[in-house]
Design a protein around this motif. Sequence first.
Motif, short mmCIF file in Angstrom:
data_model
loop_
_atom_site.label_atom_id
_atom_site.label_comp_id
_atom_site.label_asym_id
_atom_site.label_seq_id
_atom_site.Cartn_x
_atom_site.Cartn_y
_atom_site.Cartn_z
N SER A 156 0.83 -1.21 0.00
CA SER A 156 0.00 0.00 0.00
C SER A 156 0.86 1.26 0.00
O SER A 156 0.56 2.23 -0.70
N VAL A 157 1.93 1.24 0.79
CA VAL A 157 2.80 2.40 0.87
C VAL A 157 3.52 2.62 -0.46
O VAL A 157 3.66 3.75 -0.94
N ILE A 158 3.98 1.54 -1.06
CA ILE A 158 4.62 1.63 -2.38
C ILE A 158 3.64 2.16 -3.43
O ILE A 158 4.00 2.98 -4.28
N GLN A 159 2.39 1.70 -3.34
CA GLN A 159 1.37 2.19 -4.27
C GLN A 159 1.13 3.68 -4.08
O GLN A 159 0.97 4.43 -5.04
N MET A 160 1.13 4.14 -2.84
CA MET A 160 0.92 5.58 -2.58
C MET A 160 2.08 6.40 -3.13
O MET A 160 1.89 7.56 -3.55
N ALA A 161 3.28 5.84 -3.14
CA ALA A 161 4.41 6.55 -3.73
C ALA A 161 4.18 6.82 -5.20
O ALA A 161 4.61 7.86 -5.72
N ALA A 162 3.50 5.90 -5.87
CA ALA A 162 3.21 6.10 -7.29
C ALA A 162 2.02 7.03 -7.50
O ALA A 162 2.02 7.85 -8.42
N LEU A 163 1.00 6.92 -6.64
CA LEU A 163 -0.23 7.68 -6.83
C LEU A 163 -0.14 9.12 -6.32
O LEU A 163 -0.77 10.02 -6.86
N ALA A 164 0.59 9.30 -5.22
CA ALA A 164 0.69 10.63 -4.59
C ALA A 164 2.12 10.83 -4.11
O ALA A 164 2.39 10.84 -2.91
N PRO A 165 3.06 10.97 -5.03
CA PRO A 165 4.48 10.98 -4.67
C PRO A 165 4.89 12.11 -3.73
O PRO A 165 5.90 11.98 -3.04
N ASP A 166 4.13 13.18 -3.67
CA ASP A 166 4.50 14.31 -2.81
C ASP A 166 3.95 14.18 -1.38
O ASP A 166 4.28 15.01 -0.53
N VAL A 167 3.13 13.18 -1.12
CA VAL A 167 2.57 12.99 0.21
C VAL A 167 3.53 12.14 1.04
O VAL A 167 3.88 11.03 0.63
N PRO A 168 4.00 12.62 2.18
CA PRO A 168 4.90 11.81 3.02
C PRO A 168 4.25 10.48 3.40
O PRO A 168 3.03 10.42 3.64
N ARG A 169 5.04 9.44 3.45
CA ARG A 169 4.50 8.11 3.70
C ARG A 169 5.41 7.34 4.65
O ARG A 169 6.62 7.56 4.70
N GLY A 170 4.81 6.43 5.38
CA GLY A 170 5.55 5.64 6.34
C GLY A 170 4.98 4.25 6.44
O GLY A 170 3.94 3.93 5.85
N ILE A 171 5.65 3.41 7.22
CA ILE A 171 5.22 2.03 7.43
C ILE A 171 4.84 1.86 8.89
O ILE A 171 5.60 2.24 9.78
N THR A 172 3.67 1.32 9.13
CA THR A 172 3.23 0.97 10.47
C THR A 172 3.88 -0.37 10.81
O THR A 172 3.79 -1.32 10.02
N THR A 173 4.54 -0.46 11.95
CA THR A 173 5.38 -1.61 12.23
C THR A 173 5.19 -2.09 13.66
O THR A 173 4.71 -1.36 14.53
N CYS A 174 5.60 -3.35 13.90
CA CYS A 174 5.42 -3.96 15.22
C CYS A 174 6.29 -5.20 15.34
O CYS A 174 7.11 -5.48 14.47
N ASP A 175 6.07 -5.96 16.44
CA ASP A 175 6.87 -7.16 16.66
C ASP A 175 6.30 -8.38 15.94
O ASP A 175 6.90 -9.45 15.94
N TYR A 176 5.13 -8.23 15.31
CA TYR A 176 4.48 -9.32 14.56
C TYR A 176 4.42 -10.61 15.37
O TYR A 176 4.81 -11.68 14.91
N ALA A 177 3.89 -10.51 16.59
CA ALA A 177 3.68 -11.69 17.43
C ALA A 177 2.66 -12.61 16.75
O ALA A 177 1.67 -12.15 16.16
N ALA A 178 2.89 -13.91 16.84
CA ALA A 178 2.05 -14.88 16.15
C ALA A 178 0.59 -14.77 16.55
O ALA A 178 -0.32 -14.87 15.71
N GLU A 179 0.32 -14.52 17.84
CA GLU A 179 -1.07 -14.46 18.30
C GLU A 179 -1.82 -13.25 17.76
O GLU A 179 -3.05 -13.26 17.66
N ASP A 180 -1.08 -12.22 17.38
CA ASP A 180 -1.72 -11.01 16.85
C ASP A 180 -1.90 -11.06 15.34
O ASP A 180 -2.69 -10.28 14.78
N TRP A 181 -1.17 -11.94 14.68
CA TRP A 181 -1.19 -12.00 13.22
C TRP A 181 -1.38 -13.45 12.74
O TRP A 181 -0.52 -14.02 12.06
N PRO A 182 -2.52 -14.06 13.07
CA PRO A 182 -2.72 -15.48 12.74
C PRO A 182 -2.79 -15.76 11.25
O PRO A 182 -2.61 -16.91 10.83
N MET A 183 -3.05 -14.74 10.43
CA MET A 183 -3.16 -14.96 8.99
C MET A 183 -1.80 -14.95 8.29
O MET A 183 -1.71 -15.20 7.09
N LEU A 184 -0.73 -14.64 9.05
CA LEU A 184 0.61 -14.61 8.46
C LEU A 184 1.43 -15.79 8.97
O LEU A 184 1.42 -16.09 10.16
#
Length: 260
Positions: A156-184
């Motif tokens: 999504s962030v990479i797509q926003m770089a193409a669609l709105a290159p002048d809008v600052p963008r970042g990545i929401t990040t975490c420890d990706y604990a298994a119990e919080d991300w069962p689909m990964l």
Amino acid sequence: MSTNAPALPDAFLRAPLAHRAYWDLAQARPENSRAAIRAAVEAGYGIEIDVQLSRDGAAMVFHDYALDRLTEGKGAVNAQTAAALETIPLKAGDGRGMPQLSDVLDIVAGRAALLIEIKDQDGGLGANIGRLEQAVAMALTGYRGPVAVMSFNPHSVIQMAALAPDVPRGITTCDYAAEDWPMLNAAKRARLRAIPDYDAAGASFISHQAEDLSRARVADLKTRGAGVLCWTIRSRAQETRARRIAQNITFEGYAAEIPA
């Protein structure tokens, strides 16, 4: 900061960011509601909001994928049109439904820093995205206030770089604990934990899980000039700890102090 990244405006590093706006159910201000947006502006806070996709392709300011927890309706957000979603009352609110992103931009009108989290529409932080990013980019066309976008999904962030290159963008990040991300699976969680797509996305900041701020990758990105925001702070004590590393906080449940 990535070499092709628009800089995160200083406004995002000053006033604390109200998580899902300055919501308070006791004051009839539900999460991400118009009332919570107005309250954040009036209190002098920055604002963090979430966007989901309506059936007809509008960016709706709402956190969940389903209506059940936060509204008087039921079922998937993306099964309803924008017009229908605006008529389904938010629980504990003023009788109004969820706003579109364009409505929130009109309310804020450049008076506060606005951080927009694009919710994953792929289901597994993959590449099956695009419609919501297009809707966000379209809504932001011509907007002049301090605004930035972010997502857990690096596609999504990479797509926003193409669609709105002048809008600052970042990545929401975490420890990706298994119990919080069962689909990964474990391999994907390990990959995302390392924040490998920061440069490819042309990012200028991360918004990282407060309890995981001591991670070496966070320190590495900060050394390279990345802005470091964090989520979600719920007390002054937690805020004090987080600010040893993070440059600003996303908070809820108390009145965060605005630095002089």
